[in-house]
Design a protein around this motif. Structure first.
Motif, mmCIF file in Angstrom:
data_model
loop_
_atom_site.group_PDB
_atom_site.id
_atom_site.type_symbol
_atom_site.label_atom_id
_atom_site.label_comp_id
_atom_site.label_asym_id
_atom_site.label_seq_id
_atom_site.Cartn_x
_atom_site.Cartn_y
_atom_site.Cartn_z
ATOM 1 N N ALA A 65 0.846 -1.189 0.000
ATOM 2 C CA ALA A 65 0.000 0.000 0.000
ATOM 3 C C ALA A 65 0.878 1.234 0.000
ATOM 4 O O ALA A 65 2.083 1.173 0.265
ATOM 5 C CB ALA A 65 -0.925 0.004 1.217
ATOM 6 N N THR A 66 0.257 2.364 -0.285
ATOM 7 C CA THR A 66 0.942 3.650 -0.214
ATOM 8 C C THR A 66 0.679 4.283 1.157
ATOM 9 O O THR A 66 -0.221 3.863 1.890
ATOM 10 C CB THR A 66 0.432 4.603 -1.297
ATOM 11 N N ALA A 67 1.441 5.314 1.462
ATOM 12 C CA ALA A 67 1.231 6.020 2.724
ATOM 13 C C ALA A 67 -0.168 6.614 2.778
ATOM 14 O O ALA A 67 -0.832 6.587 3.824
ATOM 15 C CB ALA A 67 2.290 7.113 2.891
ATOM 16 N N SER A 68 -0.648 7.154 1.661
ATOM 17 C CA SER A 68 -1.986 7.747 1.647
ATOM 18 C C SER A 68 -3.064 6.680 1.782
ATOM 19 O O SER A 68 -4.083 6.896 2.450
ATOM 20 C CB SER A 68 -2.202 8.567 0.372
ATOM 21 N N GLY A 69 -2.851 5.531 1.151
ATOM 22 C CA GLY A 69 -3.812 4.445 1.288
ATOM 23 C C GLY A 69 -3.892 3.934 2.719
ATOM 24 O O GLY A 69 -4.979 3.662 3.243
ATOM 25 N N LEU A 70 -2.741 3.811 3.363
ATOM 26 C CA LEU A 70 -2.721 3.375 4.754
ATOM 27 C C LEU A 70 -3.331 4.440 5.664
ATOM 28 O O LEU A 70 -3.998 4.109 6.653
ATOM 29 C CB LEU A 70 -1.289 3.066 5.177
ATOM 30 N N ALA A 71 -3.107 5.701 5.345
ATOM 31 C CA ALA A 71 -3.698 6.777 6.139
ATOM 32 C C ALA A 71 -5.212 6.692 6.104
ATOM 33 O O ALA A 71 -5.889 6.838 7.135
ATOM 34 C CB ALA A 71 -3.225 8.135 5.617
ATOM 35 N N ALA A 72 -5.773 6.444 4.916
ATOM 36 C CA ALA A 72 -7.226 6.325 4.798
ATOM 37 C C ALA A 72 -7.738 5.115 5.567
ATOM 38 O O ALA A 72 -8.786 5.169 6.220
ATOM 39 C CB ALA A 72 -7.617 6.237 3.327
ATOM 40 N N ARG A 73 -7.023 4.003 5.501
ATOM 41 C CA ARG A 73 -7.461 2.782 6.185
ATOM 42 C C ARG A 73 -7.423 2.949 7.695
ATOM 43 O O ARG A 73 -8.306 2.470 8.411
ATOM 44 C CB ARG A 73 -6.580 1.598 5.768
ATOM 45 N N LEU A 74 -6.400 3.614 8.199
ATOM 46 C CA LEU A 74 -6.186 3.696 9.643
ATOM 47 C C LEU A 74 -6.703 4.986 10.265
ATOM 48 O O LEU A 74 -6.610 5.156 11.489
ATOM 49 C CB LEU A 74 -4.689 3.543 9.949
ATOM 50 N N GLU A 96 9.687 -2.485 3.298
ATOM 51 C CA GLU A 96 10.562 -2.116 2.189
ATOM 52 C C GLU A 96 9.710 -1.619 1.035
ATOM 53 O O GLU A 96 8.513 -1.899 0.963
ATOM 54 C CB GLU A 96 11.416 -3.309 1.754
ATOM 55 N N GLU A 97 10.326 -0.851 0.159
ATOM 56 C CA GLU A 97 9.589 -0.366 -1.002
ATOM 57 C C GLU A 97 9.267 -1.525 -1.936
ATOM 58 O O GLU A 97 10.023 -2.488 -2.058
ATOM 59 C CB GLU A 97 10.403 0.692 -1.741
ATOM 60 N N ASP A 98 8.120 -1.385 -2.607
ATOM 61 C CA ASP A 98 7.698 -2.369 -3.604
ATOM 62 C C ASP A 98 7.938 -1.762 -4.975
ATOM 63 O O ASP A 98 7.081 -1.047 -5.504
ATOM 64 C CB ASP A 98 6.222 -2.710 -3.403
ATOM 65 N N PRO A 99 9.118 -2.008 -5.567
ATOM 66 C CA PRO A 99 9.470 -1.319 -6.813
ATOM 67 C C PRO A 99 8.553 -1.659 -7.974
ATOM 68 O O PRO A 99 8.415 -0.879 -8.918
ATOM 69 C CB PRO A 99 10.910 -1.784 -7.082
ATOM 70 N N TRP A 152 5.159 2.776 -2.975
ATOM 71 C CA TRP A 152 4.384 1.662 -2.439
ATOM 72 C C TRP A 152 5.285 0.907 -1.467
ATOM 73 O O TRP A 152 6.474 0.725 -1.722
ATOM 74 C CB TRP A 152 3.917 0.726 -3.548
ATOM 75 N N TRP A 153 4.692 0.463 -0.355
ATOM 76 C CA TRP A 153 5.433 -0.229 0.681
ATOM 77 C C TRP A 153 4.865 -1.624 0.885
ATOM 78 O O TRP A 153 3.679 -1.867 0.684
ATOM 79 C CB TRP A 153 5.338 0.545 2.005
ATOM 80 N N LYS A 154 5.736 -2.544 1.287
ATOM 81 C CA LYS A 154 5.294 -3.895 1.620
ATOM 82 C C LYS A 154 6.042 -4.367 2.865
ATOM 83 O O LYS A 154 7.126 -3.870 3.193
ATOM 84 C CB LYS A 154 5.559 -4.853 0.456
ATOM 85 N N ALA A 155 5.441 -5.317 3.560
ATOM 86 C CA ALA A 155 6.073 -5.874 4.747
ATOM 87 C C ALA A 155 7.260 -6.732 4.334
ATOM 88 O O ALA A 155 7.209 -7.459 3.339
ATOM 89 C CB ALA A 155 5.074 -6.714 5.534
ATOM 90 N N ALA A 156 8.334 -6.660 5.097
ATOM 91 C CA ALA A 156 9.527 -7.448 4.790
ATOM 92 C C ALA A 156 9.436 -8.861 5.339
ATOM 93 O O ALA A 156 10.186 -9.742 4.891
ATOM 94 C CB ALA A 156 10.770 -6.752 5.351
ATOM 95 N N HIS A 157 8.538 -9.104 6.290
ATOM 96 C CA HIS A 157 8.369 -10.423 6.892
ATOM 97 C C HIS A 157 6.890 -10.675 7.120
ATOM 98 O O HIS A 157 6.088 -9.745 7.160
ATOM 99 C CB HIS A 157 9.108 -10.525 8.231
ATOM 100 N N SER A 158 6.523 -11.930 7.308
ATOM 101 C CA SER A 158 5.115 -12.255 7.535
ATOM 102 C C SER A 158 4.739 -12.215 9.001
ATOM 103 O O SER A 158 3.568 -12.225 9.348
ATOM 104 C CB SER A 158 4.794 -13.647 6.970
#
Length: 203
Positions: free
Chosen positions: A43-52, A73-76, A85-91
């Motif tokens: 997700a993006t920072a703005s998308g996460l802001a809306a969700r949270l 980490e960034e999702d290139p 866009w950001w993604k989790a580095a671990h589950s």
């Protein structure tokens, strides 16, 4: 919440906290951001802001902090010149509180309490949301859920053995995530399993 404090050996998809990374994660918004990325995907920072329900400035700052500590980490493949866009580095996260309680740094000891309380609060919120929306789910899910508690008289060694056995059961079901047949009828859902085991004083 995707951040589960355990003391078992870490697997390839799970990161173990050390004093440095514990302090980096022990912030309410960072814990929520990481949980959202793990559950819902990049997700993006703005998308996460809306969700949270947060400002994009706050989510952007704390995402960068999480990246500094190796949690995201960034999702290139999704990023653009205008928006990351950001993604989790671990589950998942593993955390052995016993190893930190005697730490000489008071900031580390304080981070233990904050982290544990945030995880407990997230569990309570998830359960309350489920109970509030129970009637929206089909009968097979209403019949499958569980809300139980048990009082057992155990030694510390027995409590550790119980924890290990319960975690092993969960791992067996986790291993079926990528092996589920395509003809499951489309009725599979993400199921959160919370495990709390702790002693109580006699009085």
């Amino acid at each position: 919440m995707p951040d589960e404090p355990t003391a078992d050996a870490p697997g390839p998809r799970v990161v173990s906290l050390d004093p440095r990374t514990l302090r980096g994660l022990a912030h309410p918004l960072r814990i929520r951001l990481l949980a959202a990325l793990r559950e819902y995907g990049p997700a993006t920072a703005s998308g996460l802001a809306a969700r949270l329900g947060e400002s994009s400035g706050a989510t952007s700052y704390h995402l960068r902090q999480l990246a500094t500590y190796g949690f995201v980490e960034e999702d290139p493949g999704r990023g653009t010149a205008r928006e990351r866009w950001w993604k989790a580095a671990h589950s998942g996260t593993r955390f052995n509180a016993a190893g930190f309680l005697a730490h000489e740094d008071p900031d580390v000891r304080a981070a233990i309490g904050l982290f544990g309380r945030e995880v407990a609060a997230a569990h309570a919120e998830e359960l309350t949301t489920w109970l509030d929306t129970l009637g929206d789910w089909p009968p097979q899910w209403r019949e499958a859920f569980d809300l139980s508690d048990f009082a057992l008289r155990l030694t510390p060694a027995q409590a550790r053995a119980l924890r290990a056995e319960l975690h092993a059961v969960v791992e067996r079901y986790r291993d079926t995530d990528t092996e589920r047949p395509d003809d499951d009828g489309g009725d599979a859902a993400l199921v959160h399993v919370h495990l709390h085991a702790f002693p109580r004083a006699a009085d």
